[in-house]
Design a protein around this motif. Structure first.
Motif, short mmCIF file in Angstrom:
data_model
loop_
_atom_site.label_atom_id
_atom_site.label_comp_id
_atom_site.label_asym_id
_atom_site.label_seq_id
_atom_site.Cartn_x
_atom_site.Cartn_y
_atom_site.Cartn_z
N MET A 192 5.74 -3.77 1.39
CA MET A 192 5.32 -2.33 0.90
C MET A 192 5.79 -1.28 0.86
SD MET A 192 1.96 -1.50 3.27
CE MET A 192 2.35 -0.90 4.52
N ASN A 193 4.92 -0.71 -0.61
CA ASN A 193 6.55 0.51 -0.58
C ASN A 193 5.70 1.84 -0.44
OD1 ASN A 193 7.34 -1.07 -2.96
ND2 ASN A 193 5.68 0.26 -4.48
N ALA A 194 4.79 2.09 0.00
CA ALA A 194 3.99 3.62 1.17
C ALA A 194 2.69 2.88 1.38
CB ALA A 194 4.59 4.28 -0.21
N MET A 195 2.50 4.20 2.36
CA MET A 195 0.96 3.99 2.88
C MET A 195 0.78 5.35 2.26
SD MET A 195 1.06 2.27 6.55
CE MET A 195 -0.57 2.23 6.34
N GLY A 196 -0.08 5.53 2.28
CA GLY A 196 -0.64 7.49 1.71
C GLY A 196 -2.46 7.13 1.99
N TRP A 197 -2.81 8.55 2.00
CA TRP A 197 -4.16 8.80 2.46
C TRP A 197 -4.71 9.96 0.87
CZ3 TRP A 197 -6.91 8.36 6.65
CH2 TRP A 197 -6.47 7.87 7.32
N PHE A 198 -5.47 9.57 1.14
CA PHE A 198 -6.51 10.24 -0.69
C PHE A 198 -7.81 10.78 -0.19
CE2 PHE A 198 -3.86 8.79 -3.79
CZ PHE A 198 -3.06 7.98 -3.61
N ALA A 250 -2.88 1.59 1.33
CA ALA A 250 -1.37 0.46 1.59
C ALA A 250 -0.84 0.23 -0.10
CB ALA A 250 -1.92 -1.01 2.30
N LEU A 251 -0.17 1.11 0.13
CA LEU A 251 0.36 1.40 -1.99
C LEU A 251 1.39 -0.08 -2.14
CD1 LEU A 251 0.47 4.71 -1.88
CD2 LEU A 251 -1.35 3.68 -2.85
N GLY A 252 1.26 -0.59 -3.42
CA GLY A 252 2.29 -1.83 -4.16
C GLY A 252 2.59 -2.91 -2.69
N VAL A 253 1.66 -3.45 -2.52
CA VAL A 253 1.78 -4.76 -0.96
C VAL A 253 2.01 -5.50 -2.08
CG1 VAL A 253 0.69 -5.59 1.15
CG2 VAL A 253 0.85 -3.46 0.17
N ARG A 254 3.37 -6.37 -1.55
CA ARG A 254 3.53 -7.61 -1.77
C ARG A 254 3.65 -8.79 -0.62
NH1 ARG A 254 8.54 -8.21 -4.99
NH2 ARG A 254 7.40 -7.74 -6.84
N ALA A 255 2.74 -9.62 -0.48
CA ALA A 255 2.48 -10.49 0.56
C ALA A 255 3.35 -11.32 0.60
CB ALA A 255 1.22 -11.72 0.52
N THR A 256 4.04 -12.19 -0.25
CA THR A 256 5.30 -12.96 -0.61
C THR A 256 5.97 -12.04 -1.24
OG1 THR A 256 4.29 -14.59 -1.50
CG2 THR A 256 3.71 -15.08 0.29
N PRO A 257 7.04 -12.59 -1.12
CA PRO A 257 8.28 -12.21 -2.77
C PRO A 257 7.54 -12.66 -3.22
CG PRO A 257 9.32 -13.29 -0.32
CD PRO A 257 8.16 -13.71 -0.59
N LEU A 258 6.86 -13.58 -4.49
CA LEU A 258 6.93 -14.40 -5.79
C LEU A 258 6.20 -13.68 -6.15
CD1 LEU A 258 8.04 -17.79 -5.33
CD2 LEU A 258 9.51 -15.43 -5.48
N ILE A 259 4.91 -12.94 -5.48
CA ILE A 259 3.39 -11.89 -5.99
C ILE A 259 3.39 -10.81 -6.24
CG2 ILE A 259 0.82 -11.80 -4.84
CD1 ILE A 259 1.03 -14.31 -3.09
N ASP A 260 2.93 -10.27 -7.36
CA ASP A 260 3.15 -9.50 -7.71
C ASP A 260 2.57 -8.16 -7.02
OD1 ASP A 260 2.27 -10.44 -11.02
OD2 ASP A 260 4.16 -10.05 -10.12
N ARG A 261 2.97 -7.05 -7.18
CA ARG A 261 2.20 -6.40 -6.30
C ARG A 261 1.43 -5.51 -6.56
NH1 ARG A 261 6.38 -4.32 -2.42
NH2 ARG A 261 8.65 -4.85 -2.90
N ARG A 262 0.25 -4.90 -5.60
CA ARG A 262 -0.83 -4.13 -5.26
C ARG A 262 -1.11 -3.27 -4.36
NH1 ARG A 262 -5.98 -8.11 -3.75
NH2 ARG A 262 -6.90 -5.34 -3.83
N ASP A 263 -2.59 -2.43 -4.90
CA ASP A 263 -2.72 -1.76 -3.48
C ASP A 263 -4.23 -2.78 -2.98
OD1 ASP A 263 -2.10 0.91 -6.34
OD2 ASP A 263 -1.08 0.05 -4.49
N TYR A 264 -4.08 -1.38 -1.68
CA TYR A 264 -4.99 -1.57 -0.85
C TYR A 264 -6.30 -0.66 -0.27
CZ TYR A 264 -3.99 -6.69 -1.24
OH TYR A 264 -3.48 -8.11 -1.18
N TRP A 265 -7.78 -1.12 -0.41
CA TRP A 265 -7.92 0.21 0.41
C TRP A 265 -9.00 0.21 1.63
CZ3 TRP A 265 -7.19 5.05 -2.09
CH2 TRP A 265 -6.25 4.85 -3.67
#
Length: 122
Positions: free
Chosen positions: A31-37, A97-112
């Motif tokens: 995970m690249n970062a965690m954040g608040w909005f 949760a910013l830039g999350v990768r579930a496995t090394p082969l899956i593209d990163r995505r964000d979750y809210w």
């Protein structure tokens, strides 16, 4: 899939403090970062703070010096300590949760998360 659960919102008087928590669970390889909005009624969602896995933090000027973000990497949990709250801080606060990768082969995505209400009375 990643789930985020926020807690700690509520009603506080101006000048008061609140601490928000957010725990991420699920398939997290990295995970690249965690954040608040936050999003106030009638306004766009705005950035409040984020923190990388190695502890680098970012804040907009509107909260710098009043809000502090921290992170427990082992628990995939982030905290937002808010002090000297102002009525203009009233909003729904969302954890991300910013830039999350579930496995090394899956593209990163964000979750809210679903958001937690923070109301600051004058």
């Amino acid at each position: 899939q990643v789930h985020l659960v926020e807690s700690g919102g509520g009603l506080v008087q101006a000048g008061g403090s609140l601490r928000l928590s957010c725990a991420a669970s699920g398939s997290i390889f990295s995970m690249n970062a965690m954040g608040w909005f936050r999003q106030a009624p009638g306004k766009q969602r705005e950035f409040v703070a984020d923190i990388t896995s190695n502890g680098i933090t970012n804040y907009p000027n509107s909260v710098k010096g009043r809000f502090t973000i921290s992170r427990d990497n082992a628990r995939n949990t982030t905290y937002l300590q808010m002090k000297s709250l102002k009525p203009e801080d009233t909003a729904v606060y969302y954890c991300a949760a910013l830039g999350v990768r579930a496995t090394p082969l899956i593209d990163r995505r964000d979750y809210w998360g679903q958001g937690t209400q923070v109301t600051v009375s004058s």
